[in-house]
Design a protein around this motif. Structure first.
Motif, short mmCIF file in Angstrom:
data_model
loop_
_atom_site.label_atom_id
_atom_site.label_comp_id
_atom_site.label_asym_id
_atom_site.label_seq_id
_atom_site.Cartn_x
_atom_site.Cartn_y
_atom_site.Cartn_z
N LEU A 298 -6.53 2.15 2.53
CA LEU A 298 -6.39 3.15 1.75
C LEU A 298 -6.33 2.99 0.29
N SER A 299 -6.54 1.73 -0.06
CA SER A 299 -6.81 1.43 -1.53
C SER A 299 -7.61 2.25 -2.24
N ARG B 189 -2.36 8.03 -1.28
CA ARG B 189 -1.36 7.10 -1.16
C ARG B 189 0.02 7.69 -2.01
N HIS C 117 -0.31 8.03 7.56
CA HIS C 117 0.56 6.98 7.03
C HIS C 117 0.36 5.65 7.87
N LEU D 276 1.43 10.21 0.41
CA LEU D 276 2.14 9.95 1.44
C LEU D 276 3.79 9.41 0.64
N ASP D 277 3.77 8.90 -0.46
CA ASP D 277 4.93 8.70 -0.91
C ASP D 277 5.98 9.83 -1.03
N TYR E 14 -7.92 5.31 -2.29
CA TYR E 14 -7.46 6.62 -2.17
C TYR E 14 -6.17 6.81 -2.77
N PRO E 15 -6.12 6.86 -4.07
CA PRO E 15 -4.64 6.72 -4.76
C PRO E 15 -3.90 8.05 -4.74
N HIS F 235 -3.64 2.25 8.28
CA HIS F 235 -3.89 1.01 8.25
C HIS F 235 -4.02 0.13 9.82
N GLU G 171 -8.54 12.99 -0.38
CA GLU G 171 -8.32 12.40 -1.57
C GLU G 171 -8.91 13.58 -2.60
#
Length: 199
Positions: free
Chosen positions: A176-177, A183, A167, A186-187, A179-180, A170, A141
């Motif tokens: 992972l909420s 995330r 990825h 990952l996108d 860790y913006p 979970h 992060e």
């Protein structure tokens, strides 16, 4: 043609498969029944004495083990492995981080929960893995809050190596909420041309 022996549920097996798909390299996939002991047979042990997948047959009788070694070999001379000496070292830094500080916590937890489906049997050990896994996510992060990619200013095998188990974190019980930046990364990885899902 390259032959990749693997298990489609394994993040380590996903790494070289993803890079070959991204590069458009033709290969043959051989699904191995790991719980059934297929990697412990004399025939397979003759190919890889460590008895693990993934295993890449690069030419008849020549086999390369260890997922991150495969990534390095497959990425040589491509944008996925920087030419600059220091940037290559940064890629290697993250590959080592993935194997030493990330995979033992996040991937192992996922194996117990998602693959073996034995949460109660491994409950105490899962609890022991949580701090290390969240520490690794915290390092990621921090890095990704400053840049889009881990090394070389672009998508490299450092990102592929870390994406494989992050990825699906979970599935190992990691949330992972908080860790913006992770995330969002990952996108970005999933949006790359040629990207294929793990399963």
């Amino acid at each position: 043609m390259l032959t990749l022996y693997g298990d489609r549920q394994s993040g380590n097996c996903y790494k070289p498969r993803l890079l070959m798909e991204l590069r458009g390299i033709p290969y043959r996939w051989v699904e191995m029944n790991v719980p059934g002991g297929e990697t412990r047979t004399p025939a397979f042990l003759a190919k890889n004495p460590n008895g693990r997948v993934p295993l890449l047959e690069v030419e008849p009788g020549v086999h390369l083990a260890e997922s991150n070694a495969m990534l390095c070999w497959l990425a040589e001379g491509t944008p996925w492995m920087p030419e600059d000496r220091l940037q290559r070292a940064f890629v290697m830094q993250w590959l080592f981080f993935e194997q030493y500080s990330h995979e033992p916590y996040i991937a192992t937890s996922r194996y117990w929960l998602h693959y073996l489906k034995q949460p109660e049997e491994y409950r105490a050990r899962l609890d022991e893995k949580r701090p290390g896994g969240y520490a690794a996510l915290g390092v990621m992060e921090g890095e990704l809050s400053k840049r889009d990619w881990f090394a070389g200013g672009r998508y490299t095998i450092a990102d592929i190596a870390l994406y494989a188990y992050t990825h699906v974190a979970h599935e190992g019980g990691f949330d992972l909420s908080a860790y913006p930046a992770v995330r969002a990364w990952l996108d970005r990885v999933a949006a790359q041309p040629g990207h294929v899902p793990m399963v």
